[in-house]
Write an enzyme that holds these catalytic residues in place. Sequence first.
Site, PDB file in Angstrom:
ATOM      1  N   HIS A  49      -7.336  -2.045   5.352  1.00 54.97           N
ATOM      2  CA  HIS A  49      -6.506  -1.011   5.964  1.00 54.97           C
ATOM      3  C   HIS A  49      -7.192   0.329   5.679  1.00 54.97           C
ATOM      4  CE1 HIS A  49      -2.925   0.360   7.841  1.00 54.97           C
ATOM      5  NE2 HIS A  49      -2.307   0.806   6.773  1.00 54.97           N
ATOM      6  N   HIS A  87       6.444  -5.499  11.520  1.00 51.80           N
ATOM      7  CA  HIS A  87       5.725  -4.223  11.558  1.00 51.80           C
ATOM      8  C   HIS A  87       5.314  -3.925  13.013  1.00 51.80           C
ATOM      9  CE1 HIS A  87       2.614  -1.185  10.419  1.00 51.80           C
ATOM     10  NE2 HIS A  87       3.338  -1.035   9.327  1.00 51.80           N
ATOM     11  N   HIS A 133       0.849  -1.196   0.000  1.00 47.33           N
ATOM     12  CA  HIS A 133       0.000   0.000   0.000  1.00 47.33           C
ATOM     13  C   HIS A 133       0.882   1.244   0.000  1.00 47.33           C
ATOM     14  CE1 HIS A 133       0.862  -0.572   4.263  1.00 47.33           C
ATOM     15  NE2 HIS A 133       0.267   0.561   4.596  1.00 47.33           N
ATOM     16  N   HIS A 146       1.164   3.904   1.953  1.00 46.33           N
ATOM     17  CA  HIS A 146       1.609   4.660   3.134  1.00 46.33           C
ATOM     18  C   HIS A 146       3.133   4.821   3.073  1.00 46.33           C
ATOM     19  CE1 HIS A 146      -2.168   3.947   5.809  1.00 46.33           C
ATOM     20  NE2 HIS A 146      -2.231   5.086   5.160  1.00 46.33           N
ATOM     21  N   ASP A 199      -0.348  -4.002   5.763  1.00 47.04           N
ATOM     22  CA  ASP A 199      -1.021  -3.598   6.997  1.00 47.04           C
ATOM     23  C   ASP A 199      -2.505  -3.951   6.896  1.00 47.04           C
ATOM     24  OD1 ASP A 199       1.434  -2.501   7.323  1.00 47.04           O
ATOM     25  OD2 ASP A 199       0.751  -0.435   7.641  1.00 47.04           O
ATOM     26  N   ASP A 206       5.595   4.697   5.106  1.00 44.93           N
ATOM     27  CA  ASP A 206       6.543   3.753   5.709  1.00 44.93           C
ATOM     28  C   ASP A 206       6.719   2.495   4.853  1.00 44.93           C
ATOM     29  OD1 ASP A 206       3.837   3.261   6.553  1.00 44.93           O
ATOM     30  OD2 ASP A 206       4.533   1.936   8.146  1.00 44.93           O
ATOM     31  N   HIS A 207       5.980   2.432   3.732  1.00 46.60           N
ATOM     32  CA  HIS A 207       6.117   1.276   2.839  1.00 46.60           C
ATOM     33  C   HIS A 207       6.652   1.657   1.452  1.00 46.60           C
ATOM     34  CE1 HIS A 207       3.871  -1.513   5.558  1.00 46.60           C
ATOM     35  NE2 HIS A 207       3.535  -0.346   6.063  1.00 46.60           N
TER      36      HIS A 207
HETATM   37 ZN    ZN Z   1       2.773   0.504   7.934  1.00 44.13          ZN
HETATM   38 ZN    ZN Z   2      -0.248   1.480   6.523  1.00 43.25          ZN
END
Ligand code: ZN
Ligand code: ZN
Length: 305
Positions: free
Chosen positions: A140, A269, A63, A65, A211, A67-68
């Site tokens: 998510h 995670h 996804h 976001h 996530d 942090d990914h």
């Molecule tokens: Zn994440």
């Molecule tokens: Zn996320």
Amino acid sequence: MELKFLGTSAGIPTKERNVTSLILDLQGTRNALWMFDCGEGTQHQILHSPIKIPKLEKIFITHLHGDHIFGLPGLLCSRSMGGSTDPLTLYGPTGICQFVETTLQLSRSFLTYPLEIIEVQPGQLFDDGEFKVTAYALNHRVECYGYRIEEHDKPGALDAQKLNQDGIPRGPWMQTLKQGGTVTLEDGRTICGQDYLGTPIRGKSLAIFGDTEPTPEALKLAANVDVMVHETTLEDAFAAKANERGHSTTKQAATLARDAKVKHFIATHISGRYDIEDCSRLLAECREIFPNTDLAEDFAVFKVK
Ligand SMILES: [Zn+2]
Ligand SMILES: [Zn+2]
């Protein structure tokens, strides 16, 4: 086949954990690496590992976001600066194409290799004869996928003793027999490879989650896999908070591992609020429900058995 964790933290990096990225090293099947997610700083993590960026063949993003994905543009450019000309395929949710094209365009970056970007829909992504990869929609706060990777079974080894017994001479036809095909020998005999093959070698299967809060799709994604990689952002006591933010807890992920009858569960995670001591508590919560659990650390390597 090995899983190599490059980042295991949720949301923000900590001194011990970088944000999410995972490598599936396909050694033994083909000389290639697949990456799952690419948080900021992933290339720095790679510098501290034996991983070679040019060997990256496919990148799967769960996804969008930060942090990914915030490590992606830099990684793509470094692969180019290394002079790589081998094609790379990138899979991800709607918008992954815009994200990559915009960052490359605005920074006047160009790539020396063909980059194919595929925006994922739930369902089979490909089956290349060695591996089948299927995307499952997760639950998510943004469009998010989990990937199920299934290696095809391979034919067993040729039984040399049986070939000798039947007086089958060695020759170029061995290759066909190895694949289970049929050949006609010089003496006119027709030989079927299937009759000389040992037990087929079972292909491995993995479920790599993005996530997600618990969702019914997860059971299908993880059913009977050899390894399930799933987030455990928070501990059991914070279930309401975790689910509100589209995440899972230790016990929720371990319950899925048990119900889906996976063989090995790797938790990752982890919220930045947890230190090393807290992590042994998180692991204990998982093992209470699913004993064959490990909690990933950065640079941890797990063989897919
Ligand atoms: Zn994440
Ligand atoms: Zn996320």
